[in-house]
Motif scaffolding. Structure first.
Motif, PDB file in Angstrom:
ATOM      1  N   ASP A   1       0.862  -1.178   0.000  1.00 22.53           N
ATOM      2  CA  ASP A   1       0.000   0.000   0.000  1.00 22.53           C
ATOM      3  C   ASP A   1       0.895   1.223   0.000  1.00 22.53           C
ATOM      4  O   ASP A   1       1.578   1.518   1.004  1.00 22.53           O
ATOM      5  CB  ASP A   1      -0.907  -0.026   1.235  1.00 22.53           C
ATOM      6  CG  ASP A   1      -1.949   1.085   1.208  1.00 22.53           C
ATOM      7  OD1 ASP A   1      -1.850   1.983   0.326  1.00 22.53           O
ATOM      8  OD2 ASP A   1      -2.891   1.031   2.034  1.00 22.53           O
TER       9      ASP A   1
ATOM     10  N   GLU B   1      -4.386  -2.333   7.754  1.00 23.22           N
ATOM     11  CA  GLU B   1      -5.849  -2.272   7.755  1.00 23.22           C
ATOM     12  C   GLU B   1      -6.437  -3.014   6.567  1.00 23.22           C
ATOM     13  O   GLU B   1      -7.637  -3.256   6.538  1.00 23.22           O
ATOM     14  CB  GLU B   1      -6.297  -0.816   7.736  1.00 23.22           C
ATOM     15  CG  GLU B   1      -5.878  -0.038   8.981  1.00 23.22           C
ATOM     16  CD  GLU B   1      -6.305   1.404   8.917  1.00 23.22           C
ATOM     17  OE1 GLU B   1      -6.848   1.769   7.838  1.00 23.22           O
ATOM     18  OE2 GLU B   1      -6.114   2.135   9.884  1.00 23.22           O
ATOM     19  N   LYS B   2      -5.628  -3.319   5.566  1.00 23.61           N
ATOM     20  CA  LYS B   2      -6.107  -4.028   4.380  1.00 23.61           C
ATOM     21  C   LYS B   2      -5.543  -5.428   4.368  1.00 23.61           C
ATOM     22  O   LYS B   2      -4.496  -5.693   4.957  1.00 23.61           O
ATOM     23  CB  LYS B   2      -5.703  -3.295   3.110  1.00 23.61           C
ATOM     24  CG  LYS B   2      -6.338  -1.912   2.967  1.00 23.61           C
ATOM     25  CD  LYS B   2      -5.916  -1.258   1.672  1.00 23.61           C
ATOM     26  CE  LYS B   2      -6.543   0.124   1.545  1.00 23.61           C
ATOM     27  NZ  LYS B   2      -6.147   0.800   0.301  1.00 23.61           N
ATOM     28  N   TYR B   3      -6.221  -6.276   3.682  1.00 25.43           N
ATOM     29  CA  TYR B   3      -5.740  -7.654   3.556  1.00 25.43           C
ATOM     30  C   TYR B   3      -6.114  -8.169   2.166  1.00 25.43           C
ATOM     31  O   TYR B   3      -6.921  -7.573   1.430  1.00 25.43           O
ATOM     32  CB  TYR B   3      -6.338  -8.542   4.644  1.00 25.43           C
ATOM     33  CG  TYR B   3      -7.831  -8.715   4.544  1.00 25.43           C
ATOM     34  CD1 TYR B   3      -8.379  -9.799   3.835  1.00 25.43           C
ATOM     35  CD2 TYR B   3      -8.686  -7.805   5.156  1.00 25.43           C
ATOM     36  CE1 TYR B   3      -9.739  -9.947   3.749  1.00 25.43           C
ATOM     37  CE2 TYR B   3     -10.042  -7.957   5.070  1.00 25.43           C
ATOM     38  CZ  TYR B   3     -10.593  -9.034   4.354  1.00 25.43           C
ATOM     39  OH  TYR B   3     -11.943  -9.181   4.246  1.00 25.43           O
TER      40      TYR B   3
ATOM     41  N   ILE C   1       0.894  -5.237   2.349  1.00 23.18           N
ATOM     42  CA  ILE C   1      -0.449  -5.774   2.639  1.00 23.18           C
ATOM     43  C   ILE C   1      -0.396  -7.288   2.718  1.00 23.18           C
ATOM     44  O   ILE C   1      -0.946  -7.897   3.649  1.00 23.18           O
ATOM     45  CB  ILE C   1      -1.452  -5.323   1.575  1.00 23.18           C
ATOM     46  CG1 ILE C   1      -1.590  -3.795   1.588  1.00 23.18           C
ATOM     47  CG2 ILE C   1      -2.801  -5.973   1.782  1.00 23.18           C
ATOM     48  CD1 ILE C   1      -2.470  -3.270   0.481  1.00 23.18           C
TER      49      ILE C   1
ATOM     50  N   THR D   1      -9.190  -3.148  -7.133  1.00 19.06           N
ATOM     51  CA  THR D   1      -9.119  -4.017  -5.947  1.00 19.06           C
ATOM     52  C   THR D   1      -8.936  -5.480  -6.287  1.00 19.06           C
ATOM     53  O   THR D   1      -8.955  -6.323  -5.384  1.00 19.06           O
ATOM     54  CB  THR D   1     -10.406  -3.865  -5.115  1.00 19.06           C
ATOM     55  OG1 THR D   1     -11.524  -4.235  -5.896  1.00 19.06           O
ATOM     56  CG2 THR D   1     -10.567  -2.436  -4.609  1.00 19.06           C
TER      57      THR D   1
ATOM     58  N   ILE E   1      -8.400  -7.254  -2.849  1.00 15.10           N
ATOM     59  CA  ILE E   1      -7.896  -6.428  -1.755  1.00 15.10           C
ATOM     60  C   ILE E   1      -9.098  -5.915  -0.983  1.00 15.10           C
ATOM     61  O   ILE E   1      -9.960  -5.214  -1.538  1.00 15.10           O
ATOM     62  CB  ILE E   1      -7.055  -5.251  -2.292  1.00 15.10           C
ATOM     63  CG1 ILE E   1      -6.018  -5.754  -3.298  1.00 15.10           C
ATOM     64  CG2 ILE E   1      -6.400  -4.505  -1.146  1.00 15.10           C
ATOM     65  CD1 ILE E   1      -5.071  -6.787  -2.738  1.00 15.10           C
ATOM     66  N   ARG E   2      -9.190  -6.276   0.338  1.00 11.01           N
ATOM     67  CA  ARG E   2     -10.349  -5.919   1.139  1.00 11.01           C
ATOM     68  C   ARG E   2      -9.906  -5.147   2.375  1.00 11.01           C
ATOM     69  O   ARG E   2      -8.751  -5.208   2.789  1.00 11.01           O
ATOM     70  CB  ARG E   2     -11.118  -7.161   1.550  1.00 11.01           C
ATOM     71  CG  ARG E   2     -11.543  -8.029   0.374  1.00 11.01           C
ATOM     72  CD  ARG E   2     -12.388  -9.183   0.836  1.00 11.01           C
ATOM     73  NE  ARG E   2     -12.673 -10.100  -0.236  1.00 11.01           N
ATOM     74  CZ  ARG E   2     -13.603  -9.923  -1.178  1.00 11.01           C
ATOM     75  NH1 ARG E   2     -14.326  -8.827  -1.168  1.00 11.01           N
ATOM     76  NH2 ARG E   2     -13.804 -10.825  -2.120  1.00 11.01           N
ATOM     77  N   THR E   3     -10.860  -4.480   2.978  1.00  9.25           N
ATOM     78  CA  THR E   3     -10.599  -3.742   4.204  1.00  9.25           C
ATOM     79  C   THR E   3     -11.235  -4.405   5.399  1.00  9.25           C
ATOM     80  O   THR E   3     -10.991  -4.003   6.536  1.00  9.25           O
ATOM     81  CB  THR E   3     -11.146  -2.303   4.079  1.00  9.25           C
ATOM     82  OG1 THR E   3     -12.527  -2.365   3.793  1.00  9.25           O
ATOM     83  CG2 THR E   3     -10.413  -1.548   2.980  1.00  9.25           C
TER      84      THR E   3
END
Length: 754
Positions: free
Chosen positions: A20, A88-90, A27, A52, A67-69
């Protein structure tokens, strides 16, 4: 390395990392798939589908990372979470599958994936790849483009004939694309100009590809001989309308090449539509291939209307083979005659009239063409030869009575009743000798003598003298077909030979006809003998003798009857009024037994008394009628005719109180020659002066005495004064006049009678 928005993804020997850039933190790390050769043999391929979603293609493995939050259900029902500490993202692996080929490039295509595939050699194994042993040169296969879903469902596959592909390895290819401007979930459908472009790069070629449009689809269908599908696509509005002509033409060409002529002809109305030029081109093309008959049923006659040559070529093509003749007849009847000229078709058929190719159907078609060409007599010949029932209406419609001279037999075979009526009605055009000659000398099958009998019989009923030259023949025909008509014919006709007629009747045992002919020949005794011995009909014998008016024949009748006792009794019954029964009884030999003699004698006496009574009654009636008529004549003769002068008013008054018919004063009566009609030399019988009817009224009586009106009135007054009144009254009463009434009388006749 691939950068999208704030996210950066790169690959190394260990795997793929996602960083990121906004937070400058990593991430996730995605390990390299197991069993994949080193990057110098198979490079990893990264592509961002959107902001994403990251697609990774490496070796034979494909992974889709989202890519999710926060935690959520992965796409396509697959959930896998790989998170970095303190981020905070994965990354969630939402899709993963293995391929049977090496991946040389990967790119998104709506909801699908475009994969550039390298097909390894079958002899090449994993060990050789992993030990750095290169594949044999010159044996590589064509690269392929695969369109697959996230679950590895293949949608389509295309091989790419790249120049020199035999010598290339997987890492020699690359796939790049220019992202489209629309949504990533467009489902593979884009507006014109928005399609994504794909670039397939090889050492010697760069191939630019893009999604197929409707016309590409149609072209592909045509290339793969899917003409029906291509036609359906064009008709569904997929592509320009101008393509329909091209698709239709290529479809027809394909069917012709496949020798599917009937199917091609059936498709023509749909494919050629309303184009006259296209229709004519294919008409002549079918004619060149000698397959035009299969197209004829589909050739349009309007909307569009073709040239007359096209229709003529089509009709001529149907004349060449007997199997097409039925279609030719149907076509000639259905096509409007204004579309073509009948002459070329007639010219094609006429040489076949006497050949083995000629059929009845072709003759009928030729007759129809003759009608179209106004050659009605030729058409009539064919209709008569084909025994068409409508030939009679055809003759009347076109007034072809002069043309049936040589067609009598055919018409008779078709309908003898209507033919006879036609021949009789127009016997002034077709004389009887022509009809008889044709019927006698025809070699056609059928009972021609019966037809001859029908014709001569009808002719005899219309005019007994019209066929007199054939009455000898007619006698034999009647004997064969209608014996009951012989006697009326024999009695009416005078134009047959008696000896020949008798011979015919003798052969056929026609007894009554023999009797008639014998009687006409003057051989009355033989005729009488025939009646008695063969017919045993005494009533007919008596009738025959009565008609002959020969007393000797009566004697012969009695003589022959005396030989048969039963005949004697019958003779007694039927000769009342012709012979005296006592005379017959007196000739009967003694001892001859006559059946029912007593009853017959009683009947004779009864009939005689009845006849006598009737005669007396008739005589009495006759005498009474004679007396009444004489009295009426006498009374009428006593009346006078009043002839007024020219100056008097015409009136209808009777001379004697309205009872006399002197009212009929007319110019014809005044013009009567009194000198020739009256006595006393046209002078008054009292004053003896002349009778000028123009100046004075005159009274003329049926006794031919004439008087001036004034003289007659004076004479009657004088006569009444001197006569007996009672006598006058009685006379008046006899005349039916009122008693005492005055009546004008001829003075001279009345005085003489008194």
């Amino acid at each position: 390395m691939k950068w999208r928005a704030d996210l950066l993804a790169w690959a190394n020997n260990a795997g793929v990392k996602v960083h990121d850039m906004k937070t400058d933190k990593g991430i996730a790390f995605i390990e390299r798939p197991k069993g994949i050769p080193r990057p110098e043999f198979l490079l990893p391929h990264l592509v961002w589908q959107d902001d994403t979603v990251l697609v990774i293609g490496w070796g034979t493995s494909v992974k889709i990372a989202a890519i999710r939050t926060d935690l959520s259900q992965g796409l396509n029902g697959i959930q896998r979470t790989i998170a970095a500490v303190g981020s905070e993202k994965y990354v969630d692996i939402v899709g993963s599958f293995q391929t049977g080929y090496h991946i040389s490039g990967i790119a998104p295509f709506g909801d699908l994936l475009v994969v550039l595939a390298y097909i390894p050699d079958e002899d090449e194994n994993e060990k050789k790849i992993s030990t750095s042993v290169t594949p044999r040169q010159g044996t590589a296969q064509c690269p392929e483009i695969h369109l697959v879903s996230w679950k590895n469902d293949e949608v389509t596959t295309d091989a790419l004939p790249i120049h020199g592909y035999e010598h290339y390895k997987a890492k020699d290819y690359a796939l790049a694309h220019a992202p489209f401007s629309g949504s990533s979930n467009a489902g593979g459908q884009w507006a014109a100009g928005d399609e994504p472009l794909y670039y397939i790069v090889s050492p010697k070629d760069i191939v630019v590809t893009k999604p197929r449009d409707a016309e590409d689809h149609i072209a592909w269908l045509l290339q793969h001989d899917c003409h029906e599908k291509a036609l359906a696509a064009v008709e569904a509005g997929q592509g320009r309308t101008e393509l329909l002509d091209e698709v239709g033409s290529r479809y027809l060409d394909h069917l012709i090449i496949e020798r599917k002529y009937a199917e091609a002809a059936q498709r023509c109305p749909k494919l050629l539509r309303g184009s006259p030029s296209a229709w004519e081109r294919w008409v002549f093309h079918f004619a060149h291939l000698r397959q035009l008959p299969v197209l004829v049923p589909y050739i349009p006659t309007e909307n569009p209307q073709l040239s007359d040559t096209a229709y003529e070529v089509a009709l001529v093509a149907l004349t060449t083979n007997p199997s097409f003749h039925e279609l030719l007849l149907t076509t000639v009847k259905n096509w409007p005659p204004t579309l073509y000229s009948a002459s070329p078709v007639i010219s094609a058929i006429e040489p076949q009239l006497n050949s083995s190719l000629m059929t009845d159907t072709l003759k009928e078609a030729l007759a129809e063409l003759y009608v179209i060409n106004s050659q009605h007599e030729k058409a009539l010949s064919l209709y008569a030869e084909l025994l068409k029932p409508e030939v009679f209406e055809f003759i009347e419609k076109y007034n072809l009575h002069d043309a049936i001279h040589d067609k009598v037999v055919n018409l008779m075979l078709l309908d003898s009743k209507r033919t006879v009526h036609l021949l009789i009605q127009h016997r002034d055009i077709i004389p009887p000798y022509e009809v008889v000659e044709q019927l006698l000398h025809s070699n056609k099958t059928g009972d021609k003598r019966y037809f001859l009998h029908l014709y001569l019989h009808a002719l005899f009923e219309i005019d007994i003298h019209a066929g007199k030259d054939f009455h000898d023949m007619q006698v034999e025909l009647y004997a064969d077909y209608e014996p009951r008509m012989l006697l009326p014919f024999l009695r009416t006709s005078q134009h047959y030979r008696l000896d020949k007629a008798y011979e015919i009747f003798a052969q056929r045992e026609l007894v009554r006809e023999q009797v008639f002919v014998l009687g006409r020949m003057g051989n009355a005794k033989e005729a009488l003998s025939t009646i008695i011995n063969k017919l045993e009909d005494i009533e007919e014998a008596v009738e025959f003798v009565t008609d002959q008016h020969d007393d000797e024949l009566w004697e012969e009748l009695i003589r022959q009857c005396l030989q048969k006792p039963e005949m004697v009794g019958m003779l007694l019954e039927h000769t009342v009024g012709n012979l005296d029964p006592l005379y017959i009884v007196s000739l009967v030999p003694d001892g001859l037994e006559i059946p029912r003699l007593r009853d017959r004698l009683v009947k004779i006496v009864t009939d005689y008394r009845t006849e006598t009574s009737l005669r007396n009654g008739c005589n009495d009636i006759l005498k009474a009628d004679c007396v009444n008529l004489l009295v009426k004549y006498y009374h009428e003769a006593r009346r006078g005719v009043y002839m007024a002068s020219m100056d008097e008013e015409v009136h209808g008054n009777r001379v004697d109180d309205g009872s006399s018919r002197a009212s009929e004063r007319s110019s014809s009566v005044r013009a009567l020659d009194i000198k020739s009609r009256t006595r006393c030399g046209a002078r008054c019988c009292l004053c003896f002066d002349p009778l000028p009817i123009q100046d004075i009224s005159v009274i003329v009586f049926y006794c031919c005495h004439a008087y001036h009106l004034s003289c007659l009135e004076g004479g009657l007054d004088l006569m009444r004064s001197n006569s007996n009144q009672d006598s006058d009254n009685e006379s008046d009463d006899e005349d039916g006049s009122p008693s005492g009434g005055s009546r004008m009388r001829c003075v001279l006749c009345t005085t003489a009678a008194a």
